[in-house]
Design a protein around this motif. Sequence first.
Motif, PDB file in Angstrom:
ATOM      1  N   GLY A  62       8.679   1.095  -4.162  1.00 50.52           N
ATOM      2  CA  GLY A  62       8.061   0.851  -5.523  1.00 50.52           C
ATOM      3  C   GLY A  62       7.463  -0.512  -5.118  1.00 50.52           C
ATOM      4  O   GLY A  62       7.561  -1.296  -4.346  1.00 50.52           O
ATOM      5  N   LYS A  63       6.405  -0.868  -5.970  1.00 49.70           N
ATOM      6  CA  LYS A  63       5.648  -1.995  -5.522  1.00 49.70           C
ATOM      7  C   LYS A  63       6.185  -3.396  -5.627  1.00 49.70           C
ATOM      8  O   LYS A  63       5.959  -4.222  -4.752  1.00 49.70           O
TER       9      LYS A  63
ATOM     10  N   ASP B  44      -6.854  -1.971  -3.860  1.00 49.26           N
ATOM     11  CA  ASP B  44      -8.205  -1.134  -4.232  1.00 49.26           C
ATOM     12  C   ASP B  44      -9.150  -2.090  -4.862  1.00 49.26           C
ATOM     13  O   ASP B  44     -10.206  -1.796  -5.239  1.00 49.26           O
TER      14      ASP B  44
ATOM     15  N   ALA C  85       8.070  -3.843  -2.646  1.00 46.55           N
ATOM     16  CA  ALA C  85       7.215  -3.920  -1.484  1.00 46.55           C
ATOM     17  C   ALA C  85       6.748  -5.250  -1.378  1.00 46.55           C
ATOM     18  O   ALA C  85       6.684  -5.950  -0.354  1.00 46.55           O
TER      19      ALA C  85
ATOM     20  N   ASN D 259       9.293   5.043   0.109  1.00 43.11           N
ATOM     21  CA  ASN D 259       8.642   4.600  -1.119  1.00 43.11           C
ATOM     22  C   ASN D 259       9.662   3.925  -2.145  1.00 43.11           C
ATOM     23  O   ASN D 259      10.512   4.296  -2.564  1.00 43.11           O
TER      24      ASN D 259
ATOM     25  N   THR E 175      -6.840   6.885  -6.036  1.00 43.52           N
ATOM     26  CA  THR E 175      -6.515   6.820  -7.525  1.00 43.52           C
ATOM     27  C   THR E 175      -5.315   5.950  -7.985  1.00 43.52           C
ATOM     28  O   THR E 175      -4.751   5.578  -6.864  1.00 43.52           O
ATOM     29  N   THR E 176      -5.163   5.542  -9.296  1.00 43.34           N
ATOM     30  CA  THR E 176      -4.176   4.738  -9.618  1.00 43.34           C
ATOM     31  C   THR E 176      -2.561   5.445  -9.294  1.00 43.34           C
ATOM     32  O   THR E 176      -2.433   6.428  -9.339  1.00 43.34           O
ATOM     33  N   LYS E 177      -1.620   4.354  -8.771  1.00 43.32           N
ATOM     34  CA  LYS E 177      -0.471   4.950  -8.645  1.00 43.32           C
ATOM     35  C   LYS E 177       0.692   4.767  -9.762  1.00 43.32           C
ATOM     36  O   LYS E 177       1.818   5.056  -9.418  1.00 43.32           O
TER      37      LYS E 177
ATOM     38  N   ASP F 117      -4.193  -6.421  -4.474  1.00 41.08           N
ATOM     39  CA  ASP F 117      -4.138  -4.920  -4.533  1.00 41.08           C
ATOM     40  C   ASP F 117      -5.178  -4.453  -3.541  1.00 41.08           C
ATOM     41  O   ASP F 117      -6.216  -5.134  -3.341  1.00 41.08           O
TER      42      ASP F 117
ATOM     43  N   ARG G 220     -11.292   0.814  -9.811  1.00 41.34           N
ATOM     44  CA  ARG G 220     -10.720   0.978  -8.617  1.00 41.34           C
ATOM     45  C   ARG G 220     -11.856   1.782  -7.860  1.00 41.34           C
ATOM     46  O   ARG G 220     -12.550   2.714  -8.311  1.00 41.34           O
TER      47      ARG G 220
ATOM     48  N   VAL H  93       0.817  -1.222  -0.077  1.00 40.33           N
ATOM     49  CA  VAL H  93      -0.067  -0.063   0.024  1.00 40.33           C
ATOM     50  C   VAL H  93       0.765   1.303  -0.088  1.00 40.33           C
ATOM     51  O   VAL H  93       1.786   1.445   0.563  1.00 40.33           O
TER      52      VAL H  93
END
Length: 321
Positions: free
Chosen positions: A78-79, A101, A82, A76, A209-211, A99, A205, A14
Motif C-alpha cells: 500500500g502507498k 503519474d 511504501a 504490495n 490508471t488510478t490505483k 506520485d 493522470r 509506484v
Amino acid sequence: MIAPSPLVTVLVPVKDEEEAIASFVQRVSVVLEGLGEPEGWEILFVDDGSRDATLAAIAAENRADPRIRCISLSRNFGKEAALSAGLDHAAGKAVIPLDVDLQDPPEVIATMVARWREGFDVVYGVRRNRESDSLPKRLTADLYYRAHNYLSADKIPEHAGDFRLLDRKVVDVIRMMPERNRFMKGLFAWAGFRQTAVEYNRAERELGTTKFNYWKLWTLALDGITSGSTLPLRVWSYLGGLVAVGTLFYAAYLVIRTFVHGGDVPGYPSLMVAILFFGGVQLLSLGVLGEYVGRILVETKHRPIYVVRETIGVPLQPITR
Ligand code: UDP
Ligand code: MG
C-alpha cells in the motif's frame, strides 16, 4: 557510487506503472537539474509489489543515471507503507514525495525548495483546483477533510496531498514513530515544525490508471480518523447517558399516566421502534469498537511495516522502530 547526502530526494511510490517511469524521470530530472545545486539530487522509487515491468524500467533508468535508485518491496504493502519505506531509505536533506503519474507538476519543486531555504521545514502543496477529479470524488474528499479536522486533534491541511517538501528533521521524527497504521498526512500534521503551503493546479493522470478505488479510499479515511481521534469511541457513552436520562422521564410519565388513566395493553409499535433503534445503535457502536480493537491487534503484533526484497543503488537500512 552514492553521493554523500544529496540535497533533495524525490520519493516516488509506484505500483504497476511501467509506462510512466521513463517520462517521469525525464521531466523530473530537468526540474532537479534546474535547481542548479552542487549538492545534487536523487530520485528514489519504491516499487510497491508491481506485477509488471516497473522494476525493469527503473533498473534501466539507474544504468543511465545512478542517481535514480530503487527499493523494491516483497509484495504490495500500500502507498502509505511504501512512503514509509522510502522515508527510511532516502538520503536527501529534504525529501519530496511525488506520485509518478505527474498529476502534481514537478515544476513546483523549485518553489518548495525556495521556501525551504527561507527556513520552513514542511512546504506542502495545496491543489488550487480539483477539476481533474470527478465530482463524487471531490465531494467525498471535501466531506472527509471536514470530518477529519472536526474529530481529530491533528488538523490536516485541506486538499493537500502527499506532494510536499519535508526537511530531514521532520523525516527523522516520522521515521521514529512506531505505529503500523501509517496515515501519512496525519503523521506529517502531528510532527509540527514550521509549515507553509504552496498552491498549484492539479492535472489529469497522463498514463496508466488510478490505483485507488472508493473502497481503498474509504479504508484510508477510516485509518485517518481512527488514528487521529478517539471521539467515535467516546461518543456512545454520551449518547447512552442522554437516552438513560430520557428514559427516566419517560418512565415517570408512564407511571403517572397509568395512575390517571389506568393500564392499557397497546404499545407494540413504540416497543418495536425502541428495540430496533437501540439494536441499531448498539450494533453501530460495537462496529466502531471493532474498528479500534482491530487496529490495536495490528499494532500489538509489531510486524514490520514493509519488507524489502531488493534494492538498486541504495544501502538497506535497518529498521529503527
Ligand atoms: N501506489 C502505490 N501503492 C499502491 C497504490 C498506489 O505505491 O498500492 C502509487 C501509484 O503508483 C502512484 C501513487 O501511489 O505513484 C498514487 O496513486 P494514484 O495516482 O493511482 O492515486 P490517485 O492520484 O488516483 O489518488
Ligand atoms: Mg494520481
